[in-house]
Design an enzyme around this catalytic site. Structure first.
Site, short mmCIF file in Angstrom:
data_model
loop_
_atom_site.label_atom_id
_atom_site.label_comp_id
_atom_site.label_asym_id
_atom_site.label_seq_id
_atom_site.Cartn_x
_atom_site.Cartn_y
_atom_site.Cartn_z
N ARG A 1 0.54 -16.57 -17.72
CA ARG A 1 0.98 -15.17 -17.66
C ARG A 1 1.84 -14.87 -16.45
NH1 ARG A 1 -4.73 -11.95 -16.36
NH2 ARG A 1 -3.54 -10.44 -15.19
N CYS B 1 -8.56 -3.21 -22.10
CA CYS B 1 -8.12 -2.78 -20.77
C CYS B 1 -6.96 -3.63 -20.27
CB CYS B 1 -9.28 -2.77 -19.78
SG CYS B 1 -10.00 -4.39 -19.53
N HIS C 1 0.82 -1.21 0.00
CA HIS C 1 0.00 0.00 0.00
C HIS C 1 0.86 1.26 0.00
CE1 HIS C 1 -4.26 -1.35 1.04
NE2 HIS C 1 -4.29 -0.62 -0.05
N ARG D 1 -11.05 -2.85 -10.92
CA ARG D 1 -10.99 -4.25 -10.48
C ARG D 1 -11.50 -4.32 -9.04
NH1 ARG D 1 -5.74 -4.04 -13.40
NH2 ARG D 1 -5.63 -5.78 -14.87
N ARG E 1 -15.93 -3.69 -12.84
CA ARG E 1 -15.92 -5.11 -13.19
C ARG E 1 -16.32 -5.93 -11.98
NH1 ARG E 1 -10.47 -7.85 -15.26
NH2 ARG E 1 -10.00 -7.99 -13.04
N GLU F 1 -11.69 -12.21 -23.16
CA GLU F 1 -10.35 -12.66 -22.75
C GLU F 1 -10.20 -14.17 -22.85
OE1 GLU F 1 -9.67 -11.30 -18.71
OE2 GLU F 1 -11.74 -11.67 -18.15
N ASN G 1 -4.30 -9.46 -21.25
CA ASN G 1 -3.44 -10.25 -20.35
C ASN G 1 -3.88 -11.71 -20.38
OD1 ASN G 1 -2.72 -7.65 -19.72
ND2 ASN G 1 -3.72 -7.63 -17.73
N ASP G 2 -5.18 -11.90 -20.21
CA ASP G 2 -5.68 -13.28 -20.23
C ASP G 2 -5.86 -13.81 -21.65
OD1 ASP G 2 -5.90 -14.37 -17.62
OD2 ASP G 2 -7.40 -12.84 -17.18
C1 PEP Z 1 -6.81 -8.89 -18.62
O1 PEP Z 1 -6.92 -10.11 -18.46
O2 PEP Z 1 -6.24 -8.37 -19.58
C2 PEP Z 1 -7.35 -7.95 -17.62
C3 PEP Z 1 -7.38 -6.66 -17.84
O3 PEP Z 1 -7.81 -8.46 -16.46
P1 PEP Z 1 -6.88 -9.01 -15.26
O4 PEP Z 1 -5.47 -8.56 -15.55
O5 PEP Z 1 -7.47 -8.41 -14.05
O6 PEP Z 1 -7.07 -10.49 -15.37
MG MG Z 2 -8.30 -11.01 -17.06
#
Ligand code: PEP
Ligand code: MG
Length: 587
Positions: free
Chosen positions: A474, A511, A198, A305, A341, A440, A463-464
């Protein structure tokens, strides 16, 4: 014994908050209270318990007073950390366990509290996820506050020194960081801490350069040393020689020049040379990140998130608690929109309180929307809280890890039920709230045309999506070279998503981290994404490049990029094209 003066010595830590600071050291004793265990006679136990309870009350009082003062000095946005600490103080487990140790082991309150802390630490140490492990730091900070009260130890303000200084401390609590006056404190370094603590998050939000995790910095430095700290690389130089000093002074000036240049475009539109607008928003996890988002010209929150609210708790947050936090985010960001989300746990995001069974393959397990659909007692209060917050500002809601139409229809049915409940109770919310899905999972890409008929927007979680498309974990650092955002399969997927969204007349956003990496901007622009959401510091960098690109040129670039067979070929092509594009003035 005086320490021998160390000259031009370099230490490597973790860059927690970017920026360069050069200045005089001020060591501050935030050292831990030393606790000795002592036996307490049976008849004195009630007194010991009373001492503990009085210290708890005093800690709460102090935090509430601090919260009031900070609300005046720094505004509402950063107070979430203080609330987290208040919640820990009120957490039944911390109190119950400590009382148990006092009574059963017949020991003093300080030792009992330390024992409780060790239990927490053992639990957190077993958690793989760095972010979650760091949450133990919040419990440690709270325990330290109680111990200091019991020991009658007073802490000097970080802003107390004369002139400007760089604070050197064993550790700094989030409350310490929140109190920093940037005129007096130009940066800090600590022995402990990680990037996601934090304190580090707050340092970034307040834009104070910081290096943490240096392990022994407090024992290597004295009060009359001069330090250079580089919060981007994590380097610390003790008593720099003339050349190093000059070199870092130049770097600092250059960094500040770039930042100030970037800030000039903060209020300019995110628009290409041929007049095409792309909406640039920010990703957040905490309320206290919002001021930094606003400073960087975010046009809203593209990804909030919410899972962070669910971590490390004995009981999950109820509807009212969630409502308070969502409304604080909506109010802090107003009049810009906030995209919330729903809970995305499971996979690499683990919530102990949900008592999820161990899974052989959690990334493919009961996670995100699957979990929400399986547990309406968790999902519905969250939906109610988000809907209630939608009465206070512009809110959109979206759902993680949707793999097919059946799922989104089930989600919509529950959402409709919840809306009806609120109507029956006379509670207001935005009747026209927009809903979307994270794209994703490869199946969602393949049926993007079908999903586009069900929702108001898509937001691609690269990312996913990259993880699942390329079957690359990842979080596995050994596979990071195979994690290829420019893989032709990824580029084709992105194209399919945008095309399906536009054919159905809905917005397409990204995102995932890819949105904030400026080298990918020409590709994402050329593909036609309407909105990009990223971390605060990337926004102006992306905007700067966007303002130099033309949409029609970017479209031609994408048409060519899509013809390559490997990520390396695309990468090489992009680098050449971008170099040519920006040859007159380097970005
Ligand atoms: C993603 O998967 O790209 C994403 C934005 O969500 P997270 O990183 O929270 O899984
Ligand atoms: Mg994700």
């Amino acid at each position: 014994m005086a320490l021998e003066k160390i000259n031009n010595r370099v230490m490597q830590g973790i860059g927690a908050s970017p920026g360069i600071a050069i200045g005089q050291v001020r060591i501050t004793d935030r050292s831990r209270v030393v606790v000795h265990e002592r036996a307490v006679a049976k008849e004195q136990l009630p007194e010991e318990i009373e001492r503990f309870r009085t210290a708890l009350d005093k800690a709460k009082e102090d935090l509430k007073a601090l919260k009031k003062q900070l609300a005046v000095d720094k505004g509402e946005e950063h107070l979430y950390v203080i609330d987290t600490h208040l919640l820990i103080l009120e957490d039944g487990m911390l109190v119950k366990e400590t009382l148990g140790f006092i009574e059963n082991d017949m020991i003093n309150a300080e030792a009992a509290l330390k024992k409780t802390l060790r239990k927490f630490q053992a639990f957190f140490a077993g958690i793989e996820d760095e972010y979650l492990r760091e949450r133990c730091g919040d419990v440690e900070t709270v325990v330290e506050r109680i111990l200091r009260i019991m020991a009658g130890k007073f802490q000097e303000s970080l802003n107390a020194g004369e002139g400007q200084s760089i604070i050197v401390a064993h550790d700094l609590s989030p409350a310490d960081v929140l109190q920093i006056n940037k005129v007096k404190v130009i940066g800090f370094v600590t022995d402990l801490g990680g990037k996601t603590s934090h304190s580090a998050i707050l340092a970034r939000a307040l834009e104070v350069p910081a290096v943490v995790g240096l392990e022994r910095v407090t024992s290597e430095i004295t009060d009359d040393d001069v330090l250079i700290i580089d919060g981007s690389t994590g380097l610390v130089v003790i008593n720099p020689d003339r050349d190093t000093f000059q070199d870092y002074l130049r770097r600092k000036q250059h960094y500040e020049y770039l930042e100030s240049e970037l800030l000039k475009i903060k209020d300019l539109p995110a628009e290409t040379t041929d007049g095409h607008r792309v909406v640039l928003k920010g990703n957040v996890e905490f309320l206290e990140e919002i001021p930094s988002l606003k400073n960087h010209g975010a046009e809203g929150i593209g990804l909030y998130r919410t899972e962070m609210l669910f971590f490390n708790r004995e009981a999950l947050p109820g509807e009212d608690e969630q409502f308070e936090i969502y409304s604080a985010v909506v109010r802090a960001m107003a009049p810009q929109p906030v995209t919330i989300r729903t809970l995305d746990v499971g996979g690499d995001k683990f919530v102990a309180d949900l008592n999820l069974e161990d899974e052989l393959n959690p990334a493919l397990g009961l996670r995100a929307i699957r979990l929400s659909l399986r547990q309406p007692e968790i999902f519905k209060p969250q939906l109610r809280a988000i809907l209630r917050a939608s009465a206070l500002g512009k809110v959109r809601i979206f759902f993680p890890m949707v793999s097919g139409v059946g799922e989104i229809r089930a989600v919509k049915a529950i959402l409709e039920e919840v809306k009806q409940e609120l109507r029956n109770e006379g509670i207001t919310f935005d009747e026209w709230i927009k809903i979307g899905i994270m794209v994703e999972i490869p199946s969602a890409v393949i049926i993007a045309d079908l999903l586009a008929r069900e929702v108001d927007f898509f937001s691609v979680g690269t990312n996913d999506l990259i993880q699942y498309s390329l079957a690359i974990d990842r979080t596995n650092e050994h596979l990071s070279s195979l994690y290829e955002p420019l893989h032709p399969a990824v580029l084709r997927s992105l194209k399919m998503v945008v095309d399906a969204a536009h054919a159905a007349g809905i917005d397409s956003c990204i995102c995932g981290e890819m949105a904030g990496e400026s080298e990918y901007l020409p590709i994402l622009l050329g593909l036609g994404f309407d909105e990009l959401s990223m971390n605060a510091v990337s926004i102006l960098r992306v905007k700067k490049i966007l303002r130099r690109c033309s949409k029609s040129e970017a479209e031609k670039l994408v048409a060519r990029a899509l013809k390559f067979a490997t990520a390396q070929e695309v990468d090489l092509f992009l680098k050449k094209e971008i170099a040519a594009l920006f040859s007159e003035s380097k970005v």
